[in-house]
Scaffold this motif. Structure first.
Motif, PDB file in Angstrom:
ATOM      1  N   GLU A   7      19.085  35.236 -48.777  1.00  0.00           N
ATOM      2  CA  GLU A   7      20.182  34.031 -49.832  1.00  0.00           C
ATOM      3  C   GLU A   7      20.158  33.018 -49.733  1.00  0.00           C
ATOM      4  N   ILE A   8      20.008  32.284 -48.318  1.00  0.00           N
ATOM      5  CA  ILE A   8      19.532  31.542 -48.210  1.00  0.00           C
ATOM      6  C   ILE A   8      18.090  30.421 -48.583  1.00  0.00           C
ATOM      7  N   MET A   9      17.312  30.990 -48.267  1.00  0.00           N
ATOM      8  CA  MET A   9      15.967  30.812 -48.192  1.00  0.00           C
ATOM      9  C   MET A   9      15.838  30.940 -49.509  1.00  0.00           C
ATOM     10  N   ASP A  10      16.873  31.914 -50.910  1.00  0.00           N
ATOM     11  CA  ASP A  10      16.584  31.679 -52.107  1.00  0.00           C
ATOM     12  C   ASP A  10      17.302  30.504 -52.633  1.00  0.00           C
ATOM     13  N   VAL A  11      18.340  29.977 -51.827  1.00  0.00           N
ATOM     14  CA  VAL A  11      19.139  28.884 -52.083  1.00  0.00           C
ATOM     15  C   VAL A  11      18.268  27.187 -52.553  1.00  0.00           C
ATOM     16  N   LEU A  12      17.332  27.962 -50.506  1.00  0.00           N
ATOM     17  CA  LEU A  12      15.775  26.438 -50.295  1.00  0.00           C
ATOM     18  C   LEU A  12      14.980  26.401 -51.717  1.00  0.00           C
ATOM     19  N   ALA A  13      14.626  27.581 -52.280  1.00  0.00           N
ATOM     20  CA  ALA A  13      13.583  27.459 -53.257  1.00  0.00           C
ATOM     21  C   ALA A  13      13.787  26.792 -54.366  1.00  0.00           C
ATOM     22  N   ALA A  14      15.259  27.535 -55.444  1.00  0.00           N
ATOM     23  CA  ALA A  14      15.864  26.759 -56.396  1.00  0.00           C
ATOM     24  C   ALA A  14      15.653  25.589 -56.558  1.00  0.00           C
ATOM     25  N   PRO A  15      14.500  25.508 -57.445  1.00  0.00           N
ATOM     26  CA  PRO A  15      15.019  23.705 -58.267  1.00  0.00           C
ATOM     27  C   PRO A  15      16.078  22.909 -58.076  1.00  0.00           C
ATOM     28  N   ASP A  16      16.965  23.440 -58.895  1.00  0.00           N
ATOM     29  CA  ASP A  16      18.240  23.053 -59.112  1.00  0.00           C
ATOM     30  C   ASP A  16      19.232  23.154 -58.181  1.00  0.00           C
ATOM     31  N   SER A  17      18.565  23.095 -56.452  1.00  0.00           N
ATOM     32  CA  SER A  17      19.718  23.052 -55.066  1.00  0.00           C
ATOM     33  C   SER A  17      19.881  21.862 -54.500  1.00  0.00           C
ATOM     34  N   ALA A  18      20.409  21.104 -54.482  1.00  0.00           N
ATOM     35  CA  ALA A  18      20.808  19.728 -54.013  1.00  0.00           C
ATOM     36  C   ALA A  18      20.421  19.970 -52.036  1.00  0.00           C
ATOM     37  N   LYS A  19      19.499  18.981 -51.806  1.00  0.00           N
ATOM     38  CA  LYS A  19      18.774  19.417 -50.547  1.00  0.00           C
ATOM     39  C   LYS A  19      18.979  18.080 -49.844  1.00  0.00           C
ATOM     40  N   MET A  20      19.640  17.997 -48.851  1.00  0.00           N
ATOM     41  CA  MET A  20      20.288  16.536 -48.052  1.00  0.00           C
ATOM     42  C   MET A  20      19.604  16.597 -47.109  1.00  0.00           C
ATOM     43  N   ILE A  21      19.123  16.057 -45.308  1.00  0.00           N
ATOM     44  CA  ILE A  21      18.862  15.894 -44.276  1.00  0.00           C
ATOM     45  C   ILE A  21      20.062  14.375 -43.950  1.00  0.00           C
ATOM     46  N   ALA A  22      20.190  15.171 -42.641  1.00  0.00           N
ATOM     47  CA  ALA A  22      20.847  14.476 -41.663  1.00  0.00           C
ATOM     48  C   ALA A  22      20.348  14.190 -40.061  1.00  0.00           C
ATOM     49  N   THR A  23      20.095  12.512 -40.441  1.00  0.00           N
ATOM     50  CA  THR A  23      19.896  11.984 -38.373  1.00  0.00           C
ATOM     51  C   THR A  23      20.690  11.391 -38.155  1.00  0.00           C
ATOM     52  N   THR A  24      20.677  11.701 -36.682  1.00  0.00           N
ATOM     53  CA  THR A  24      20.575  10.097 -36.122  1.00  0.00           C
ATOM     54  C   THR A  24      19.757   9.374 -35.346  1.00  0.00           C
ATOM     55  N   ASN A  25      20.119   8.035 -35.121  1.00  0.00           N
ATOM     56  CA  ASN A  25      19.061   6.669 -34.726  1.00  0.00           C
ATOM     57  C   ASN A  25      19.868   7.202 -33.091  1.00  0.00           C
ATOM     58  N   ALA A  26      18.767   6.847 -32.581  1.00  0.00           N
ATOM     59  CA  ALA A  26      18.860   6.657 -30.500  1.00  0.00           C
ATOM     60  C   ALA A  26      20.017   5.973 -29.854  1.00  0.00           C
ATOM     61  N   GLU A  27      20.857   5.350 -31.373  1.00  0.00           N
ATOM     62  CA  GLU A  27      22.324   4.299 -31.041  1.00  0.00           C
ATOM     63  C   GLU A  27      22.697   5.542 -30.597  1.00  0.00           C
ATOM     64  N   GLY A  28      22.688   6.597 -31.964  1.00  0.00           N
ATOM     65  CA  GLY A  28      23.745   7.890 -32.617  1.00  0.00           C
ATOM     66  C   GLY A  28      24.274   7.857 -33.869  1.00  0.00           C
ATOM     67  N   LEU A  29      23.325   6.565 -34.519  1.00  0.00           N
ATOM     68  CA  LEU A  29      23.896   5.605 -36.357  1.00  0.00           C
ATOM     69  C   LEU A  29      23.792   6.986 -36.791  1.00  0.00           C
ATOM     70  N   PRO A  30      23.893   7.483 -37.463  1.00  0.00           N
ATOM     71  CA  PRO A  30      24.243   9.057 -38.405  1.00  0.00           C
ATOM     72  C   PRO A  30      23.372   8.212 -40.253  1.00  0.00           C
ATOM     73  N   ASN A  31      22.379   8.676 -40.384  1.00  0.00           N
ATOM     74  CA  ASN A  31      21.645   8.992 -41.681  1.00  0.00           C
ATOM     75  C   ASN A  31      21.990   9.884 -42.066  1.00  0.00           C
TER      76      ASN A  31
END
Length: 133
Positions: A7-31
């Protein structure tokens, strides 16, 4: 690594789903940035096209831990946590992403990022961040 439920793979494949990626730098600052090209390439791996992700790319090169949030109406949401596995600049996966982005946006990608999924959680209302995988 874990297997991403269907069901999650289906949501990932849906063209109308919103997708975001979160990372942090070496100092821990989120993006956190929207990355519409995020998709599952198999039950353990997420891929995304490198287009406008300067800080995300820098963060992934210094801190391999990453989170993906994906939401689809009316109220389905999931969070996938994983480990960045690298960027590909050639091969079948790169060619497929390149062709799809060229058709959709008339742009050339720089690379395809790969993430191995370590855990999957619900982000839907009333689920209390339940671990799904």
């Amino acid at each position: 690594m874990v297997n991403i439920p269907k069901e999650i793979m289906d949501v990932l494949a849906a063209p109308d789903s919103a997708k975001m990626i979160a990372t942090t730098n070496a100092e821990g600052l989120p993006n956190v940035v929207p990355v519409w090209s995020i998709t599952a390439v198999d039950a353990e791996t997420i891929a995304f096209a490198e287009l406008f992700i300067k800080h995300t790319k820098e963060n992934l090169e210094s801190n391999k831990k990453v989170a993906i949030a994906v939401f689809k109406s009316p109220m389905s949401g999931y969070q996938l946590k994983g480990t960045f596995a690298g960027f590909q600049t050639s091969g079948t996966l790169f060619d497929n992403f390149s062709e799809n982005v060229k058709k959709a946006m008339n742009m050339q990608i720089k690379s395809v990022g790969l993430i191995k999924v370590d855990a999957v959680y619900s982000a839907s209302p009333g689920q209390d961040s339940k671990k799904l995988a």
